[in-house]
Motif scaffolding. Structure first.
Motif, PDB file in Angstrom:
ATOM      1  N   GLN A  36     -43.982  27.176 103.059  1.00 19.95           N
ATOM      2  CA  GLN A  36     -42.701  26.606 103.482  1.00 19.95           C
ATOM      3  C   GLN A  36     -42.372  27.057 104.921  1.00 19.95           C
ATOM      4  O   GLN A  36     -41.990  26.231 105.768  1.00 19.95           O
ATOM      5  CB  GLN A  36     -41.598  27.059 102.514  1.00 19.95           C
ATOM      6  CG  GLN A  36     -40.185  26.645 102.868  1.00 19.95           C
ATOM      7  CD  GLN A  36     -39.918  25.174 102.563  1.00 19.95           C
ATOM      8  OE1 GLN A  36     -40.782  24.469 102.060  1.00 19.95           O
ATOM      9  NE2 GLN A  36     -38.740  24.699 102.917  1.00 19.95           N
ATOM     10  N   HIS A  38     -44.546  28.274 107.110  1.00 18.87           N
ATOM     11  CA  HIS A  38     -45.654  27.758 107.938  1.00 18.87           C
ATOM     12  C   HIS A  38     -45.332  26.348 108.460  1.00 18.87           C
ATOM     13  O   HIS A  38     -45.656  25.999 109.591  1.00 18.87           O
ATOM     14  CB  HIS A  38     -46.907  27.740 107.065  1.00 18.87           C
ATOM     15  CG  HIS A  38     -48.118  27.072 107.623  1.00 18.87           C
ATOM     16  ND1 HIS A  38     -48.951  27.661 108.543  1.00 18.87           N
ATOM     17  CD2 HIS A  38     -48.663  25.855 107.367  1.00 18.87           C
ATOM     18  CE1 HIS A  38     -49.952  26.842 108.831  1.00 18.87           C
ATOM     19  NE2 HIS A  38     -49.807  25.738 108.137  1.00 18.87           N
ATOM     20  N   TRP A  39     -44.685  25.534 107.627  1.00 18.38           N
ATOM     21  CA  TRP A  39     -44.381  24.158 108.024  1.00 18.38           C
ATOM     22  C   TRP A  39     -43.081  24.038 108.806  1.00 18.38           C
ATOM     23  O   TRP A  39     -42.921  23.132 109.623  1.00 18.38           O
ATOM     24  CB  TRP A  39     -44.262  23.261 106.767  1.00 18.38           C
ATOM     25  CG  TRP A  39     -45.503  23.152 105.954  1.00 18.38           C
ATOM     26  CD1 TRP A  39     -46.778  23.091 106.431  1.00 18.38           C
ATOM     27  CD2 TRP A  39     -45.620  23.086 104.532  1.00 18.38           C
ATOM     28  NE1 TRP A  39     -47.672  22.990 105.386  1.00 18.38           N
ATOM     29  CE2 TRP A  39     -46.990  22.978 104.210  1.00 18.38           C
ATOM     30  CE3 TRP A  39     -44.710  23.099 103.477  1.00 18.38           C
ATOM     31  CZ2 TRP A  39     -47.471  22.899 102.897  1.00 18.38           C
ATOM     32  CZ3 TRP A  39     -45.179  23.012 102.172  1.00 18.38           C
ATOM     33  CH2 TRP A  39     -46.544  22.918 101.883  1.00 18.38           C
ATOM     34  N   ASN A  40     -42.115  24.921 108.533  1.00 13.07           N
ATOM     35  CA  ASN A  40     -40.765  24.718 109.056  1.00 13.07           C
ATOM     36  C   ASN A  40     -40.387  25.628 110.220  1.00 13.07           C
ATOM     37  O   ASN A  40     -39.283  25.526 110.746  1.00 13.07           O
ATOM     38  CB  ASN A  40     -39.747  24.901 107.917  1.00 13.07           C
ATOM     39  CG  ASN A  40     -39.736  23.714 106.970  1.00 13.07           C
ATOM     40  OD1 ASN A  40     -39.241  22.647 107.315  1.00 13.07           O
ATOM     41  ND2 ASN A  40     -40.320  23.882 105.786  1.00 13.07           N
TER      42      ASN A  40
ATOM     43  N   ALA B  68     -47.154  17.677 104.277  1.00  7.57           N
ATOM     44  CA  ALA B  68     -46.004  18.428 104.791  1.00  7.57           C
ATOM     45  C   ALA B  68     -46.001  18.407 106.320  1.00  7.57           C
ATOM     46  O   ALA B  68     -44.948  18.246 106.948  1.00  7.57           O
ATOM     47  CB  ALA B  68     -46.059  19.864 104.277  1.00  7.57           C
ATOM     48  N   GLU B  69     -47.155  18.562 106.940  1.00  4.97           N
ATOM     49  CA  GLU B  69     -47.208  18.558 108.398  1.00  4.97           C
ATOM     50  C   GLU B  69     -46.941  17.158 108.962  1.00  4.97           C
ATOM     51  O   GLU B  69     -46.427  17.024 110.066  1.00  4.97           O
ATOM     52  CB  GLU B  69     -48.542  19.135 108.878  1.00  4.97           C
ATOM     53  CG  GLU B  69     -48.661  20.603 108.477  1.00  4.97           C
ATOM     54  CD  GLU B  69     -49.833  21.330 109.091  1.00  4.97           C
ATOM     55  OE1 GLU B  69     -49.928  22.545 108.911  1.00  4.97           O
ATOM     56  OE2 GLU B  69     -50.665  20.684 109.759  1.00  4.97           O
ATOM     57  N   ALA B  72     -43.195  16.977 109.027  1.00  5.65           N
ATOM     58  CA  ALA B  72     -42.693  17.714 110.188  1.00  5.65           C
ATOM     59  C   ALA B  72     -42.945  16.926 111.471  1.00  5.65           C
ATOM     60  O   ALA B  72     -42.102  16.892 112.375  1.00  5.65           O
ATOM     61  CB  ALA B  72     -43.365  19.084 110.257  1.00  5.65           C
ATOM     62  N   PRO B  77     -37.998  18.183 108.118  1.00  5.43           N
ATOM     63  CA  PRO B  77     -38.534  19.432 107.558  1.00  5.43           C
ATOM     64  C   PRO B  77     -38.920  19.241 106.092  1.00  5.43           C
ATOM     65  O   PRO B  77     -38.071  18.874 105.273  1.00  5.43           O
ATOM     66  CB  PRO B  77     -37.369  20.415 107.699  1.00  5.43           C
ATOM     67  CG  PRO B  77     -36.148  19.591 107.884  1.00  5.43           C
ATOM     68  CD  PRO B  77     -36.589  18.295 108.502  1.00  5.43           C
ATOM     69  N   PRO B  78     -40.190  19.496 105.739  1.00  5.89           N
ATOM     70  CA  PRO B  78     -40.626  19.334 104.351  1.00  5.89           C
ATOM     71  C   PRO B  78     -40.078  20.453 103.473  1.00  5.89           C
ATOM     72  O   PRO B  78     -39.783  21.544 103.961  1.00  5.89           O
ATOM     73  CB  PRO B  78     -42.145  19.437 104.457  1.00  5.89           C
ATOM     74  CG  PRO B  78     -42.384  20.273 105.657  1.00  5.89           C
ATOM     75  CD  PRO B  78     -41.275  19.961 106.623  1.00  5.89           C
ATOM     76  N   ASP B  79     -39.975  20.191 102.188  1.00  2.00           N
ATOM     77  CA  ASP B  79     -39.422  21.193 101.271  1.00  2.00           C
ATOM     78  C   ASP B  79     -40.404  21.444 100.121  1.00  2.00           C
ATOM     79  O   ASP B  79     -40.560  20.630  99.224  1.00  2.00           O
ATOM     80  CB  ASP B  79     -38.075  20.686 100.720  1.00  2.00           C
ATOM     81  CG  ASP B  79     -37.404  21.741  99.851  1.00  2.00           C
ATOM     82  OD1 ASP B  79     -38.013  22.814  99.631  1.00  2.00           O
ATOM     83  OD2 ASP B  79     -36.271  21.500  99.405  1.00  2.00           O
ATOM     84  N   GLY B  80     -41.054  22.605 100.143  1.00  4.36           N
ATOM     85  CA  GLY B  80     -42.048  22.939  99.126  1.00  4.36           C
ATOM     86  C   GLY B  80     -41.721  24.247  98.431  1.00  4.36           C
ATOM     87  O   GLY B  80     -42.622  24.937  97.965  1.00  4.36           O
ATOM     88  N   ARG B  81     -40.399  24.569  98.353  1.00  2.00           N
ATOM     89  CA  ARG B  81     -39.988  25.836  97.725  1.00  2.00           C
ATOM     90  C   ARG B  81     -40.152  25.779  96.197  1.00  2.00           C
ATOM     91  O   ARG B  81     -40.088  24.686  95.606  1.00  2.00           O
ATOM     92  CB  ARG B  81     -38.527  26.129  98.070  1.00  2.00           C
ATOM     93  CG  ARG B  81     -38.321  26.416  99.566  1.00  2.00           C
ATOM     94  CD  ARG B  81     -36.850  26.424  99.879  1.00  2.00           C
ATOM     95  NE  ARG B  81     -36.244  25.121  99.579  1.00  2.00           N
ATOM     96  CZ  ARG B  81     -34.975  24.948  99.252  1.00  2.00           C
ATOM     97  NH1 ARG B  81     -34.150  25.978  99.162  1.00  2.00           N
ATOM     98  NH2 ARG B  81     -34.511  23.742  99.000  1.00  2.00           N
TER      99      ARG B  81
ATOM    100  N   TRP L 149     -45.833  17.507 117.438  1.00  2.00           N
ATOM    101  CA  TRP L 149     -44.889  18.316 116.660  1.00  2.00           C
ATOM    102  C   TRP L 149     -45.060  19.803 116.970  1.00  2.00           C
ATOM    103  O   TRP L 149     -44.085  20.536 117.137  1.00  2.00           O
ATOM    104  CB  TRP L 149     -45.103  18.064 115.156  1.00  2.00           C
ATOM    105  CG  TRP L 149     -44.778  19.232 114.295  1.00  2.00           C
ATOM    106  CD1 TRP L 149     -43.583  19.906 114.225  1.00  2.00           C
ATOM    107  CD2 TRP L 149     -45.662  19.930 113.411  1.00  2.00           C
ATOM    108  NE1 TRP L 149     -43.670  20.950 113.344  1.00  2.00           N
ATOM    109  CE2 TRP L 149     -44.932  20.990 112.820  1.00  2.00           C
ATOM    110  CE3 TRP L 149     -46.996  19.729 113.034  1.00  2.00           C
ATOM    111  CZ2 TRP L 149     -45.505  21.868 111.902  1.00  2.00           C
ATOM    112  CZ3 TRP L 149     -47.563  20.593 112.122  1.00  2.00           C
ATOM    113  CH2 TRP L 149     -46.816  21.654 111.568  1.00  2.00           C
TER     114      TRP L 149
END
Lengths: 159, 159, 159, 159, 159, 159, 159, 159, 159, 159, 159, 159
Positions: A36, A38-40, B68-69, B72, B77-81, L149
């Protein structure tokens, strides 16, 4: 009837099993919030921390596999389902949306500190129950403490 | 103020973003339940399916990173929580405790079938909005359909 | 006159030496009967178990080298001669002629269970005598317990 | 009922099978006493011979696998159990305790010479029975004669 | 005028050439029906046999290249065109549509048995004509007999 | 006193030794004139033949090593000194100064044809004396015949 | 008409060409007598020197290629034919039959010393004529002086 | 204000820190005198010991990195400056000028024996303070004891 | 009862299936006639085209595998049997006996042009039916068009 | 009696020897203080500089080996003992305890600048004495000047 | 204020800087026109020269990086912008549209000859100013002269 | 007469050709100004951005090769000469002399944004004309958007 027979006594197996299951939850959680971040992550240290987080995720993934298979080897089915992680994961570090690089570094250092504190307790708890499990937990602690230092060092001077 | 500027119009970005976020949830969920089965499978096909599941997990992890990238890269912003996955994941396949090999094969085939059905809808939805995102979803579908066939073929004759 | 001087006291060296020599016999024996099964297995799981056995043999060979060199490092010449293995090896699992795959899986699981039970005793016995030797035995046990689980899981449901 | 059908006549298969089984015993024995010397050698040439012996062991292990699988391919289950090796192995070279490097070189050269003499007889014996088996034995002889020369050359001047 | 001059007499070249051309047809045919089964196999042993068939195809492709180039080296242009294979290929094993794993194993074992029988005849036929060609055919036979054993062993108990 | 003892009879060793020594001279000579052409070739096919010659030289070097070590393994010291090669080498192909690519291709094809003719004689001569040496010569012939075909094919149409 | 045009003046080219051609002869000669010793060495240091000589041969081969191609690059066809090496090679070190390890070490050290002395003269001779050729000769000298030291160190105490 | 926070109590950290800092000094010293011997060794065993010393240096360098980073991970800045090593290093083994191979072997065996004795004390000292640090010291001891045995075995018979 | 269930509608599956099956035939045919030319080419460009053809064959083999497995993934068993290829293959390019290099280049360029023309039609045909299949056909076309250009460029000036 | 004979005159050897010995001290010192900074750096650029320093250390270690072996090749035993480095090392850059990243960058740039200044003097000094040594020093200077630029560029704007 | 400080005097730096900047322009230009020819070449030598040109481009790219970084290391910012290359590049060899293979070979040989002539002047110019820069230019010249020879040799007979 | 025949209609070829030629110019320009920044960047983020730029350059180089060869495959000679790039390149980002790291990040993000905008237009333009070309442009856009990005994220907060 037992599916996979254990080579430990029941109480030793229970102690080791609890230590392993809670470590599994921490490590899977760590791998998810590491990705998370790493991506944001945004900010001037983007690339450097982006790469460092992938090493943390790789570590967490590898250890989660070892821990889960150790649990299975003791005859206890490990539980790494999404709902289990969401319910049982209690470390800090999860955050939605873009995150500034400074905050990522601070958060990861805190998360690792909490994870290590819990691992140290499990090292003590498993000493008598199963030295093989203890040895695995010691190895995980060594690696996480090394990674924590790197984020700590990167986090200096602290505001 | 926008953190990462997008190269798409707002509505195109929204469409592509929804497709990517829901695909991300599916793929992370798939990687977790794939590992769960990898650890808990029992039965005479243990080794063969145990190895095959690791290839599925590797696929799901690699694609979740790309997805996810891509999100971005579109400024979303991706959400992988963990809590997001637990809340949003709706595919079948999660199961606690030891699982018999036959059941693993059947469950994974079902899960992949459901995941592919959803991907096919997103391919249509993104055609106008963003052909770059669509192309990525097409590539993921091709790979998951290949893996589904392998579990289907292994699942024959179905009871 | 001593050929290779030891860094341990005489009694500690004797304890560690006995643990290492009997482990060496078990591991060489394991590598031989693992190959025997690798060559003689028949049945629908032929290929899968044939390959798994080669991993077991590779493990047993690598550890037997480490164990023997640890013994030499303590000043005790290890003994891995054919006649020694034949005389001292007491684990189950040796069988002549073609062997059905089910039986191979069951035999190997039993053999590993017996080998692990003996290793667990040696881990206790060497704790005071030589923590370095103990650490090596812990590492071997972790790996053999993992391999035992795999054969156990493959052996389900047991008849 | 035959488990693995043979593509040879019964008498040809018997001749080839005997050649392969006795070669298997020699090669497994060679791999064990090669390791024994690898661990127990002492003297100023320790490192050089220690490494050379590992190449001999690797050769013996690889060929023993090929020979055993050739036997299986002819429909004859190979026998490489510890008790078989201990009972059937007749080459010189086995020795307990530390061994001086000069003696190791001399012993290995002798062992190889004996093994090669027996292989040469089997090459003749299998010429009519099975040229495929003969070709394998020729290949093993070529390699062992090369390794014998190296120990012979190292053994000069002989006392 | 000869394109590529031969180093053999005309009759020797003819004998060797026939052996090579018919082996080429068998090997290309084997590679095609091996792939056919690789794609169409279904059943609980899907993954295991699917992978094993790819090793068989790789073997058949490598040897077909060697055999064709050996023919060219003798001054005889090899013929591996689709129509030639379809017309000259006489081994069993070709089958349309999905194939159950048990049947695949049985068919491949039969096909290999037939191929080996033909190779054994060519080994005899080429002994005087060209020992270089014979040596190549011996090498192919050794490998195919090994692969046949594996399918035979997997095919046990035969119904 | 013999330095390296032989495992052959005296007359067999003499026959095999002569075959090996003359092959050694041919192969070293081939590697030298191959390099000579590699450096001195000119013409529109420069790069293609320049690279092909390096493969020929690599082949000749590898085989010369195997042949010389086989001679040593038989107890006969091989002789590959410059003066020996210059005196004993009788194959065509050596040429001073720049060489046109057409001529290189023609010369190498001729040289290889001569070398192969001599090898075929040695294959016959060593059949009884030492099948191990014969097998090595057969392998060299197979490779050189393959390389000869390539130069022959490249040499078409011949003027 | 010049085949390959030079980028140097005629006299500079002549000086550089002579240095390169004589270096080529020395290096090819070195590679041949290095292999000769590699095959014929006997004595307790057999394996160690046998391996070291192969590194020397590899060095000599690589540099001979570079030197010959440098000559060609200057428009001068290099000459590395067997008869040229035999006639022009004047370094010591060639010896027939088995050679004792002590003598090999002594001979190689002497040979390298002579080769280096000649290289040092050529470094001076080419300084004005062609600094590119000089730089190549300096690099060769550095490597040969390193290898000479190793044989010198191994040759101590000198008798 | 602490730069890198520790996860240990102050006294535990002090104990572990002292063990790590003195181990760091020993390992860096070992890497320097190992290289010194690597460069200055002379005698008939030059090549063999020259190579073995490089393995020792590689071991010492890798462990010194791990030890220093472990110290940093505990919040204690490691000290590996030249002046610190020169002042704190107390192991034997340093020697100026050319060194005969026999003496190198003897010196290194002595140095390793002294280093191991000190490590064994630190293993005991850190058992309670920090099992993670203890585990690292056990791993270093295992490797150094293995290397010591090799030099000891090479040092036989001792004069 | 369907063996492998499809994720497409019946008509879409039929369209995609026809495109894949006819592409499979073309690619297997291409791999066979590519090898045929690889073995039978003669002329001054032998080596260059011989190598280029192997790249074409590798491409055709890899794509034929992907295409066949895509067909299986859609629930349609692919058909790549020798008799199918011989009956259904309609591209030019097959030729018996030695072939001059010029003709090989011309033939392959023609064959690829025909194959590409058919692929372009299938790209259109599958656009609506299955964008995943279409994307695969686009990728194959890109690669074959690249290879066609290389043979076209090599074919200049055309007679 | 000289242990390793030199190929230089006495005065040339002395000049080259002094240049090499002082370069050796600088490089070993550089490797030690590079590691010291690698372990003790703190601040937001931690990871980036931590990694860059390891490249510097690798460079320094590789060159120190080459320089020491060059000295030995000239017949002069190099001196790289801890006490020598501590006494002879005069470059800046050594610092105890945690170091802020800015200061590390500044210190390393200064240290490299000083080291390069000394190397430039030795390049001049060895030009006549030994061009082989000079060429080595030029190569080291090129690399260190490149690394200095990188730290300089990172150090901008200077306070 | 200087950004990157130089270790050379101002005039030496200017001389070296000019040599490096003009070499940079030549090498980038060479890489661009090398690729241009790589894409546009037609004729029977297409594949051979197509591949050779990629090696030339790889060489030019690697050296342009080294040259630019050397300039930066001297404190002079290198200039490799498109407009600079277009304005400053004066070597022949640029050509639009398809180019026949003969012409490509001739053009590249001419271009390299011109580039080498300019490099030779810069080698002289930098000898006093900066031997480190000179050494780099010598290395580039050696490689370009080698590549020029190959195109020259391929260009024979010249029309 | 056409050199390389096209498989597209004239108008489709023209559309695709224009898209490819202008993409080629952008990508070559990008690779040149990427290297320019790679060499001239200064500031505390030097190392991180210096490495990131090399990944951008590698991407641009690989895609420029694919784009140019796609153009050739359509029968249109691509134009990547220095003068063409200088004349046709219109993206921002070129800058002379040292550049501060902040500015590099901002410039590259802008340049990529402009390049992507142009690619998106070409994706639309080629949809009907040539889906194969369109698919290539989609792939380039995906990668450049990902890289954009990363620079955007690194550029936060924007001043």
């Amino acid at each position: 009837m037992t599916v996979v027979k254990s080579t430990l006594s029941d109480s030793a197996r229970e102690t080791a099993g609890e230590a392993l299951q809670s470590t599994l939850v921490d490590l899977i959680g760590l791998s998810l919030i590491g990705k998370q971040a790493h991506w944001n992550i945004v900010g001037p240290r983007f690339r450097s921390i982006h790469l460092q987080l992938d090493e943390l995720v790789a570590t967490a993934r590898t250890f989660s596999d070892t821990v889960a298979e150790r649990s299975a080897a003791l005859g206890l089915p490990p539980d790494g389902r999404p709902e289990t992680i969401a319910a049982a994961y209690t470390l800090p570090g999860s955050k939605n949306g873009w995150i500034k690089d400074d905050e990522v570094v601070r958060l990861v250092a805190e998360t690792l500190e909490a994870a290590i504190g819990r691992l140290r307790e499990r090292i003590e708890a498993t000493e008598k129950a199963d030295p093989v499990t203890q040895d695995l937990l010691i190895g995980i602690t060594a690696e996480l403490e090394k990674q924590r230092w790197m984020f700590e060092a990167e986090n200096w001077p602290r505001d």
